[in-house]
Motif scaffolding. Structure first.
Motif, short mmCIF file in Angstrom:
data_model
loop_
_atom_site.label_atom_id
_atom_site.label_comp_id
_atom_site.label_asym_id
_atom_site.label_seq_id
_atom_site.Cartn_x
_atom_site.Cartn_y
_atom_site.Cartn_z
N GLN A 82 -14.54 5.28 -7.91
CA GLN A 82 -13.61 4.51 -8.73
C GLN A 82 -12.60 3.71 -7.90
O GLN A 82 -12.40 2.54 -8.12
CB GLN A 82 -12.87 5.47 -9.66
CG GLN A 82 -12.00 4.78 -10.69
CD GLN A 82 -11.35 5.78 -11.63
OE1 GLN A 82 -11.72 6.93 -11.69
NE2 GLN A 82 -10.39 5.30 -12.38
N GLY A 83 -12.00 4.38 -6.92
CA GLY A 83 -11.00 3.69 -6.08
C GLY A 83 -11.60 3.12 -4.81
O GLY A 83 -10.87 2.71 -3.92
N GLY A 139 -8.10 -5.34 -4.01
CA GLY A 139 -8.83 -4.32 -4.77
C GLY A 139 -10.27 -4.72 -5.06
O GLY A 139 -11.19 -3.91 -4.93
N LYS A 143 -13.75 -2.94 -3.76
CA LYS A 143 -14.85 -2.50 -4.64
C LYS A 143 -16.19 -3.03 -4.12
O LYS A 143 -17.21 -2.34 -4.13
CB LYS A 143 -14.63 -3.01 -6.07
CG LYS A 143 -13.70 -2.13 -6.90
CD LYS A 143 -14.47 -1.06 -7.64
CE LYS A 143 -13.58 0.08 -8.10
NZ LYS A 143 -12.83 -0.16 -9.30
N THR B 128 -7.88 10.57 -2.74
CA THR B 128 -8.51 9.26 -2.93
C THR B 128 -10.05 9.35 -2.86
O THR B 128 -10.72 8.34 -2.72
CB THR B 128 -8.02 8.24 -1.88
OG1 THR B 128 -8.27 8.78 -0.57
CG2 THR B 128 -6.55 7.95 -2.02
#
Lengths: 248, 261
Positions: A82-83, A139, A143, B128
């Motif tokens: 996700q991150g 961001g 990704k 994270t």
């Protein structure tokens, strides 16, 4: 083919998965939808063995994932977190080539870098980002790097954990298109978890709705809008009222 | 609830929690030792950690030892003057630095610097999902993250302690020669004459044990960190506190073992 039968998982008194039954056919792209906290990420982590399930069975091509030889099993998977979960201390290309430079299929550094640059190009990033650190990227770029890392070793199965969360609609569209193209191009089996209905329509062959620790509905994406399941209808139309409590 | 039951519960619950924590740390340490004995070894990571833990801790350990050695010389001189024993300054500085102050203060300074950074780094990696990512990339986080840090600290802290001992003695010598009217030759001769090889050996063994404790606490608290910034903050604090207390406790036990017959 990945098959889950009666999979349960609890964290102390919190029963997250209460008997999940699900089948993901090889070469298909399945998207799992469901509200926040319904256990979608836990489900992916149970399949990968990152979180041990309490009961039920998870098999990959008929073999129980708990009994599989770990390295060989994980070598079949790629995952976009996700991150992004990029390693801060490594350069972008080293992140992408991480698996290529370790283990039984270790390749020379120059070859691994060349493959990493090719994968970065595949996700729309030029060679100028290869020597940057993840913290220097936006961001959306992170990704894409995560996506490049997930496909670097050309795995048979790829998991995407909320691939468009936190991205603007244009970047989300770019990522959705990339995922679809890559999955089709590689002939990979894909499982994606998301809340984003535009992602569902762009990525999915099949959709499964997870609610209250169980699969409420599963079927082809083409039948999703017409299905009569009230949970699915409430979720895909984003209604505040219905069988799913808006406040959980 | 009657008061006696309340008291027993008040004692029993934290005692059980403490025993459980000791058990978890012991299992973690056993797992590290198990991984140490099995390939692969990540040599590049080991080198990086030796640089981070050993080389970059040298300034803080060196400065601590320098000032401590100087202050020790002043204290021993002024205390020794009460019974005309000023001449013992070089030998007491040397023995005090090498046997006790070098390893303990060096260990505590490295604990503050390294246990905190290791716990914060691994804790952040955990929250994270970087540690999950390592696993999905067929890399064992214990082997890749923990073993190099523990090995690097166990190998480099004794060297740091040895260098710190020498710098501490040098601090005493500087003060002795410039402020206390010792001649350089006399000071150094008294230092060398009264220092025994086992003084130095025990110092290095203490350094290795303290290095292991520092990295063990940093890694354990980082790998078991709670969620979010608060979880990482707690892990960092717990790592430094646990490492410091364990260093002092281990120092007492080692001193008892090495220097009492």
């Amino acid at each position: 083919m990945i098959t889950l039968s009666g999979v349960t998982k609890s964290f102390t008194t919190n029963h997250v998965l209460r008997g999940v039954d699900l089948t993901l056919a090889s070469g298909k792209s399945m998207v799992i939808i469901g509200g926040s906290g319904t256990g979608k990420s836990v489900l992916l982590k149970c399949i990968l063995g990152l979180v041990p399930h309490d009961s039920g069975s998870i098999t990959l091509d008929g073999q129980d994932v708990r009994r599989a030889e770990r390295d060989a099993f994980l070598a079949r998977f790629g995952m976009l977190f996700q991150g992004g979960a990029l390693f801060d201390s490594l350069r972008v290309w080293e992140n992408v080539a991480f698996r290529l430079m370790r283990g039984a299929t270790r390749r020379p550094k120059d070859e691994a870098r060349a493959i990493a640059l090719e994968k970065l190009r595949r996700v729309g990033l030029g060679p100028q980002v290869a020597d940057l650190y993840p913290g220097e990227l936006s961001g959306g770029m992170q990704k894409r790097v995560g996506l490049a890392r997930a496909i670097a070793a050309e795995p048979e199965i790829i998991f995407f954990d909320e691939p468009t969360t936190g991205l603007d609609p244009i970047m989300a569209g770019v990522i959705n298109d990339l995922i679809r193209e890559i999955v089709v191009e590689m002939g990979a089996t894909a499982m994606t978890i998301t809340h984003d209905m535009s992602s569902v329509r762009a990525i999915a062959d099949d959709v499964a709705m997870l609610h209250d620790g169980r699969i409420k509905w599963t079927g082809p994406v083409s039948e999703m809008d017409a299905c009569t399941d009230p949970y699915v209808q409430q979720f895909i139309h984003g209604r505040a009222t219905g069988p799913i409590n808006a406040i959980r | 609830m009657n008061p006696a039951t309340g008291l027993l519960r008040g004692i029993g619950r934290p005692s059980l929690a403490a025993l459980a924590a000791i058990g978890r740390v012991a299992l973690f340490a056993a797992s590290i030792l198990g991984h140490l004995l099995r390939p692969p070894v990540y040599w590049r990571e080991l080198g990086t950690q030796m640089l981070q833990i050993g080389w970059f801790s040298l300034p803080v350990v060196g400065l601590t030892a320098l000032f401590t050695g100087g202050a020790l010389a002043l204290q021993i001189y002024s205390g020794g003057a009460r019974f005309n024993a000023e001449s013992v300054v070089p030998s007491i500085v040397a023995i005090g630095m090498v046997r006790e102050l070098g390893p303990v203060l060096g260990g505590l300074m490295v604990a503050a610097r390294v246990a905190s950074s290791v716990a914060a780094e691994l804790g952040t990696m955990k929250v994270t999902e970087q540690i999950d990512a390592l696993t999905t990339l067929s890399t064992n986080p214990m082997k890749y993250l923990v073993v190099p840090r523990v090995l690097a600290a166990t190998l480099t802290v004794p060297v740091l302690v040895g260098v710190g001992d020498a710098i501490g003695i040098m601090g005493g010598w500087l003060v002795g020669v410039t402020r206390l009217d010792f001649t350089s030759v006399t000071y150094l001769k008294n230092t060398v004459d009264f220092l025994e090889p086992w003084d130095i050996g025990s110092s290095l063994v203490k350094g290795a044990v303290f290095g292991f404790i520092i990295a063990l606490m940093g890694c354990y608290h980082g790998m078991t960190s709670g969620r979010g910034a608060q979880g990482v903050g707690r892990a960092t604090k717990a790592a430094v506190v646990a490492a410091s207390v364990l260093i002092l406790a281990a120092n007492y036990l080692l001193t008892e073992m090495f220097f009492t017959s």
